[in-house]
Scaffold this motif. Structure first.
Motif, PDB file in Angstrom:
ATOM      1  N   ASP A 190       2.797   5.061  -4.887  1.00 15.40           N
ATOM      2  CA  ASP A 190       3.953   3.964  -5.719  1.00 15.40           C
ATOM      3  C   ASP A 190       3.340   3.346  -7.139  1.00 15.40           C
ATOM      4  OD1 ASP A 190       5.441   1.708  -5.262  1.00 15.40           O
ATOM      5  OD2 ASP A 190       6.235   1.473  -3.674  1.00 15.40           O
TER       6      ASP A 190
ATOM      7  N   ARG B 212      -2.071  -3.840  -1.415  1.00 19.79           N
ATOM      8  CA  ARG B 212      -1.286  -3.381  -1.074  1.00 19.79           C
ATOM      9  C   ARG B 212      -0.419  -3.467   0.162  1.00 19.79           C
ATOM     10  NH1 ARG B 212      -0.656   2.671   1.246  1.00 19.79           N
ATOM     11  NH2 ARG B 212      -2.540   2.575   1.950  1.00 19.79           N
TER      12      ARG B 212
ATOM     13  N   ALA C 205       3.253   1.662   2.205  1.00 21.99           N
ATOM     14  CA  ALA C 205       4.005   1.521   1.306  1.00 21.99           C
ATOM     15  C   ALA C 205       2.975   3.174   0.929  1.00 21.99           C
ATOM     16  CB  ALA C 205       3.349   0.532  -0.404  1.00 21.99           C
ATOM     17  N   ASP C 206       3.494   3.793  -0.134  1.00 27.53           N
ATOM     18  CA  ASP C 206       2.577   5.059  -0.395  1.00 27.53           C
ATOM     19  C   ASP C 206       1.554   5.254  -1.681  1.00 27.53           C
ATOM     20  OD1 ASP C 206       4.834   6.532   0.815  1.00 27.53           O
ATOM     21  OD2 ASP C 206       5.913   6.732  -0.524  1.00 27.53           O
ATOM     22  N   GLN C 207       0.856   6.415  -1.282  1.00 33.83           N
ATOM     23  CA  GLN C 207      -0.018   5.915  -2.541  1.00 33.83           C
ATOM     24  C   GLN C 207      -0.267   6.129  -4.138  1.00 33.83           C
ATOM     25  OE1 GLN C 207      -3.196   5.317  -1.491  1.00 33.83           O
ATOM     26  NE2 GLN C 207      -3.667   5.545   1.206  1.00 33.83           N
TER      27      GLN C 207
ATOM     28  N   ASP D  54       3.996  -0.052  -7.601  1.00 37.84           N
ATOM     29  CA  ASP D  54       3.702  -1.178  -6.864  1.00 37.84           C
ATOM     30  C   ASP D  54       3.997  -1.093  -5.479  1.00 37.84           C
ATOM     31  OD1 ASP D  54       4.147  -3.662  -7.226  1.00 37.84           O
ATOM     32  OD2 ASP D  54       6.284  -3.344  -7.446  1.00 37.84           O
ATOM     33  N   PRO D  55       2.785  -0.342  -5.802  1.00 38.23           N
ATOM     34  CA  PRO D  55       2.495  -0.614  -3.835  1.00 38.23           C
ATOM     35  C   PRO D  55       2.028  -2.223  -3.221  1.00 38.23           C
ATOM     36  CG  PRO D  55       0.217   0.234  -4.821  1.00 38.23           C
ATOM     37  CD  PRO D  55       1.935  -0.698  -6.053  1.00 38.23           C
TER      38      PRO D  55
END
Length: 88
Positions: free
Chosen positions: A16, A8, A12-14, A18-19
């Protein structure tokens, strides 16, 4: 490289879908501290910026929300940045 592609990226958002890392980007692995194991996108950073490391906002460090984690290039292994401590 496959191992890095499953990691990750910091920021990146939790939730997301595709993090992970994106093709054509450059990353540093964060080692130890509250952000251990995340990748930091350093695409476009100058050599001077890369040499200075980064203070990264984190809610899970010693100072809670708004605190920062200090990460610096690991001597002899510039692909990894080591945690140097937390700052308010």
């Amino acid at each position: 490289m496959d191992e890095l592609m499953r990691r990750r990226v910091y920021g990146a958002d939790q939730d997301d879908p595709d993090p992970g890392p994106q093709p054509g980007h450059v990353y540093r692995e964060l080692v130890a501290g509250p952000l251990d194991g995340l990748l930091l996108d350093v695409t476009g950073w100058s050599e001077e910026q890369l040499g200075g490391g980064a203070l990264l906002i984190t809610e899970i460090g010693a100072y809670g929300p708004g605190g920062r984690a200090d990460y610096n290039p690991r001597p002899g292994d510039q692909a990894r940045w080591e945690w140097a401590g937390d700052v308010p």
